[in-house]
Design a protein around this motif. Sequence first.
Motif, short mmCIF file in Angstrom:
data_model
loop_
_atom_site.label_atom_id
_atom_site.label_comp_id
_atom_site.label_asym_id
_atom_site.label_seq_id
_atom_site.Cartn_x
_atom_site.Cartn_y
_atom_site.Cartn_z
N ASN A 145 0.80 -1.22 0.00
CA ASN A 145 0.00 0.00 0.00
C ASN A 145 0.84 1.27 0.00
O ASN A 145 0.49 2.25 -0.67
CB ASN A 145 -0.95 0.01 1.19
CG ASN A 145 -2.10 -0.97 1.01
OD1 ASN A 145 -2.38 -1.40 -0.10
ND2 ASN A 145 -2.75 -1.34 2.11
N ALA A 146 1.93 1.27 0.74
CA ALA A 146 2.77 2.47 0.79
C ALA A 146 3.33 2.77 -0.59
O ALA A 146 3.35 3.93 -1.04
CB ALA A 146 3.91 2.28 1.79
N ASP A 147 3.79 1.76 -1.29
CA ASP A 147 4.33 1.96 -2.63
C ASP A 147 3.25 2.47 -3.58
O ASP A 147 3.50 3.32 -4.42
CB ASP A 147 4.90 0.64 -3.15
CG ASP A 147 5.63 0.83 -4.47
OD1 ASP A 147 6.71 1.47 -4.47
OD2 ASP A 147 5.14 0.33 -5.50
N ARG A 148 2.03 1.96 -3.44
CA ARG A 148 0.93 2.42 -4.28
C ARG A 148 0.60 3.89 -4.00
O ARG A 148 0.33 4.66 -4.93
CB ARG A 148 -0.31 1.56 -4.05
CG ARG A 148 -0.15 0.11 -4.53
CD ARG A 148 -1.41 -0.67 -4.22
NE ARG A 148 -1.30 -2.05 -4.66
CZ ARG A 148 -2.26 -2.95 -4.47
NH1 ARG A 148 -3.38 -2.62 -3.87
NH2 ARG A 148 -2.08 -4.20 -4.91
N VAL A 149 0.61 4.26 -2.74
CA VAL A 149 0.32 5.65 -2.37
C VAL A 149 1.40 6.58 -2.92
O VAL A 149 1.11 7.66 -3.46
CB VAL A 149 0.20 5.79 -0.84
CG1 VAL A 149 0.17 7.26 -0.43
CG2 VAL A 149 -1.05 5.08 -0.35
N ILE A 150 2.64 6.17 -2.81
CA ILE A 150 3.74 6.98 -3.34
C ILE A 150 3.60 7.15 -4.84
O ILE A 150 3.84 8.24 -5.40
CB ILE A 150 5.09 6.35 -2.97
CG1 ILE A 150 5.32 6.46 -1.46
CG2 ILE A 150 6.24 7.01 -3.75
CD1 ILE A 150 6.47 5.62 -0.95
#
Length: 207
Positions: A145-150
């Motif tokens: 999720n963090a990578d997607r948000v970034i």
Amino acid sequence: MTDLPAFLGLHRARRRGAAARAGLPAGSSGLSLPPRRGGGVAPAGARLSGGLLWRQAGLSPPDRVIEPAVHAGRLMAQGCELMPFAPLGAAERRHWTLGGPVEIRLAAHLSAVRTGARAAREEIRRMESWAVEAREATTGIRGENADRVIAVFAACPLVSAEDVAAGAGISRVTAERMLNRVTAMGVIREITGAARFRLWRANPSAA
């Protein structure tokens, strides 16, 4: 209420004929642009005429230049798959108030586009560097999720929770939780200071 447009302060265009021609290439409404070699008008010049005709048609008040600038920017980028809008350098906005021959205005506009394209390229590079640093800073967060948000911020540096949820393919609750967590890490920052309708942007200096 007999005149809602007047109550709302909406501008009225009186020259309907010119307005209908505002999206056409050079030669409309008495406007002519310098030809290119081999005859005809260069595509950039022809599409710039849309912005000039917008003003000539009186579609916006004379002191408001953003609308004809946007119109011309979109026309100039037609056919470009990677760039839907021809950017303008912030310091070059004054060229919209220039008078004189169309050659002078065309040269000023193309100079503004060149400045804007260079600034856009630098911003893209800055965001690419931020994305790399942001991913390193969030390696402790489990899952993708963090990578997607970034990735959402790298594509559009100013976003809402709804934008993040849609762009990252996660729920609104998860998006808000991720935004709060990444904000606390200093990777992004919330810019409104409000409790509702909040907006976040990337924070390159802290990533």
